[in-house]
Design a protein around this motif. Sequence first.
Motif, PDB file in Angstrom:
ATOM      1  N   PRO A  24      34.928  46.215  36.255  1.00  0.00           N
ATOM      2  CA  PRO A  24      34.653  47.269  34.939  1.00  0.00           C
ATOM      3  C   PRO A  24      33.119  46.970  34.525  1.00  0.00           C
ATOM      4  CG  PRO A  24      36.781  45.979  34.675  1.00  0.00           C
ATOM      5  CD  PRO A  24      36.009  45.478  35.814  1.00  0.00           C
ATOM      6  N   PHE A  25      32.487  46.226  34.988  1.00  0.00           N
ATOM      7  CA  PHE A  25      30.921  45.981  34.406  1.00  0.00           C
ATOM      8  C   PHE A  25      29.872  46.357  35.493  1.00  0.00           C
ATOM      9  CE2 PHE A  25      33.953  43.142  32.116  1.00  0.00           C
ATOM     10  CZ  PHE A  25      33.749  43.648  30.848  1.00  0.00           C
ATOM     11  N   LEU A  26      30.226  46.899  36.199  1.00  0.00           N
ATOM     12  CA  LEU A  26      29.551  47.478  37.399  1.00  0.00           C
ATOM     13  C   LEU A  26      28.895  48.751  37.043  1.00  0.00           C
ATOM     14  CD1 LEU A  26      31.465  47.126  40.892  1.00  0.00           C
ATOM     15  CD2 LEU A  26      29.487  45.869  40.029  1.00  0.00           C
ATOM     16  N   GLN A  27      27.638  49.071  37.361  1.00  0.00           N
ATOM     17  CA  GLN A  27      27.031  50.021  36.732  1.00  0.00           C
ATOM     18  C   GLN A  27      27.399  51.115  37.466  1.00  0.00           C
ATOM     19  OE1 GLN A  27      25.028  49.441  34.594  1.00  0.00           O
ATOM     20  NE2 GLN A  27      23.893  51.216  34.062  1.00  0.00           N
ATOM     21  N   LEU A  28      27.712  52.439  36.716  1.00  0.00           N
ATOM     22  CA  LEU A  28      27.905  53.987  37.454  1.00  0.00           C
ATOM     23  C   LEU A  28      27.042  54.770  36.394  1.00  0.00           C
ATOM     24  CD1 LEU A  28      29.723  55.491  39.119  1.00  0.00           C
ATOM     25  CD2 LEU A  28      31.683  55.490  37.362  1.00  0.00           C
ATOM     26  N   GLY A  29      26.238  55.366  37.055  1.00  0.00           N
ATOM     27  CA  GLY A  29      25.306  56.186  36.500  1.00  0.00           C
ATOM     28  C   GLY A  29      24.283  55.571  35.446  1.00  0.00           C
ATOM     29  N   ASP A  30      24.489  55.987  34.162  1.00  0.00           N
ATOM     30  CA  ASP A  30      23.518  55.274  33.437  1.00  0.00           C
ATOM     31  C   ASP A  30      24.309  54.072  32.454  1.00  0.00           C
ATOM     32  OD1 ASP A  30      24.932  56.784  31.839  1.00  0.00           O
ATOM     33  OD2 ASP A  30      23.529  58.081  30.873  1.00  0.00           O
ATOM     34  N   ILE A 212      38.845  52.852  40.920  1.00  0.00           N
ATOM     35  CA  ILE A 212      37.866  52.258  41.649  1.00  0.00           C
ATOM     36  C   ILE A 212      38.123  50.962  42.056  1.00  0.00           C
ATOM     37  CG2 ILE A 212      35.390  51.875  41.783  1.00  0.00           C
ATOM     38  CD1 ILE A 212      34.978  53.833  39.753  1.00  0.00           C
ATOM     39  N   THR A 213      38.678  50.785  43.109  1.00  0.00           N
ATOM     40  CA  THR A 213      39.273  49.447  43.760  1.00  0.00           C
ATOM     41  C   THR A 213      38.265  48.903  44.818  1.00  0.00           C
ATOM     42  OG1 THR A 213      41.180  50.235  43.170  1.00  0.00           O
ATOM     43  CG2 THR A 213      41.181  48.158  44.711  1.00  0.00           C
ATOM     44  N   TYR A 214      37.917  49.806  45.883  1.00  0.00           N
ATOM     45  CA  TYR A 214      37.013  49.246  47.120  1.00  0.00           C
ATOM     46  C   TYR A 214      35.581  49.680  46.993  1.00  0.00           C
ATOM     47  CZ  TYR A 214      41.823  47.954  48.919  1.00  0.00           C
ATOM     48  OH  TYR A 214      43.141  47.604  49.042  1.00  0.00           O
ATOM     49  N   PRO A 215      34.591  49.129  47.985  1.00  0.00           N
ATOM     50  CA  PRO A 215      33.246  49.759  47.845  1.00  0.00           C
ATOM     51  C   PRO A 215      33.138  51.096  47.961  1.00  0.00           C
ATOM     52  CG  PRO A 215      33.378  47.569  48.905  1.00  0.00           C
ATOM     53  CD  PRO A 215      34.981  47.977  48.646  1.00  0.00           C
ATOM     54  N   LEU A 216      34.108  51.892  49.055  1.00  0.00           N
ATOM     55  CA  LEU A 216      34.234  53.386  49.099  1.00  0.00           C
ATOM     56  C   LEU A 216      34.417  53.975  47.939  1.00  0.00           C
ATOM     57  CD1 LEU A 216      33.706  55.352  51.338  1.00  0.00           C
ATOM     58  CD2 LEU A 216      36.268  55.221  51.799  1.00  0.00           C
ATOM     59  N   LEU A 218      33.533  53.227  44.798  1.00  0.00           N
ATOM     60  CA  LEU A 218      32.494  53.093  44.011  1.00  0.00           C
ATOM     61  C   LEU A 218      31.381  54.112  44.753  1.00  0.00           C
ATOM     62  CD1 LEU A 218      30.986  51.790  41.729  1.00  0.00           C
ATOM     63  CD2 LEU A 218      30.364  50.035  43.324  1.00  0.00           C
ATOM     64  N   GLU A 219      31.291  54.380  45.843  1.00  0.00           N
ATOM     65  CA  GLU A 219      30.270  55.183  46.493  1.00  0.00           C
ATOM     66  C   GLU A 219      30.844  56.596  46.014  1.00  0.00           C
ATOM     67  OE1 GLU A 219      29.793  54.689  50.633  1.00  0.00           O
ATOM     68  OE2 GLU A 219      29.602  52.557  50.468  1.00  0.00           O
ATOM     69  N   LEU A 220      32.085  56.996  46.032  1.00  0.00           N
ATOM     70  CA  LEU A 220      32.519  58.340  45.636  1.00  0.00           C
ATOM     71  C   LEU A 220      32.104  58.360  44.314  1.00  0.00           C
ATOM     72  CD1 LEU A 220      34.071  60.926  46.143  1.00  0.00           C
ATOM     73  CD2 LEU A 220      36.145  59.782  45.886  1.00  0.00           C
ATOM     74  N   VAL A 225      29.385  61.117  39.870  1.00  0.00           N
ATOM     75  CA  VAL A 225      28.461  61.131  38.578  1.00  0.00           C
ATOM     76  C   VAL A 225      27.177  61.831  38.805  1.00  0.00           C
ATOM     77  CG1 VAL A 225      27.151  59.479  37.127  1.00  0.00           C
ATOM     78  CG2 VAL A 225      29.302  58.990  37.426  1.00  0.00           C
ATOM     79  N   GLU A 226      26.401  61.708  40.000  1.00  0.00           N
ATOM     80  CA  GLU A 226      25.163  62.182  40.384  1.00  0.00           C
ATOM     81  C   GLU A 226      25.317  63.731  40.761  1.00  0.00           C
ATOM     82  OE1 GLU A 226      24.073  60.293  43.915  1.00  0.00           O
ATOM     83  OE2 GLU A 226      23.721  58.281  43.291  1.00  0.00           O
TER      84      GLU A 226
END
Length: 231
Positions: A24-30, A212-216, A218-220, A225-226
């Motif tokens: 939950p505390f990983l960065q996503l966008g800003d 958002i469970t796996y690294p993939l 998070l990439e998606l 967001v981008e």
Amino acid sequence: MATKALIIPAAGIGSRMQKDIPKPFLQLGDCTIIEQTIQRFSSLDGLKQVIVPTSKSYLGATKEILQKALPADVEGIVLVGGNTRQESIHKALKEAGDVHLIIVHDAVRPFVRQEHICNCCEAADLNGGAVLGVPAKDTIKKIDGNRIIRETPSRKYLWQTQTPQVFQKELLMEAYQKASEDDFLGTDDSSLVERLGYTVVMVEGDRSNFKITYPLDLELAQLLVEKGRGS
């Protein structure tokens, strides 16, 4: 308009993400994932409280996030979660005030649409409980302990369950108390309510509300967001 409290469990360590920071505390966008998630609910009609059980080391960070993300008339509560998701939510339920509906949502589903949140709340208000989900798109196989296929259930009646899961407060509190007394560990909030014989309705959402469970994943999420598709 039904009054509501939102519970967002955020006490897990997220080992499958292969990161030192909890998901939950990983960065996503800003901002962080959990902040993106809270923003989806912050303007919800009737919202009175947001309650976040988290780990002791993230109490301060979570309080700061709530202060920044919530309107002045919504109370933010942060507490130390339990050893399991179910235990964390049970602790959070005890902090809920005088509200009619309890909304439980995964901290790492930041793309849920407010129209689907509202639909879920309306269904829970009428029926007692409601969960968001989508029809299963893959063929599901039931296997035995040796991984031998024993059954292929019809997809017609199979749905992939998401969150939010919304329940009338007294009903959910009863379900959690009974689960605690029986030492029953469910797979989600709805399973605790279902075992008491109460009605829970499935409300159709969409596949953008992924976890958002796996690294993939998070990439998606970062890509969405981008490209401005996370709104």
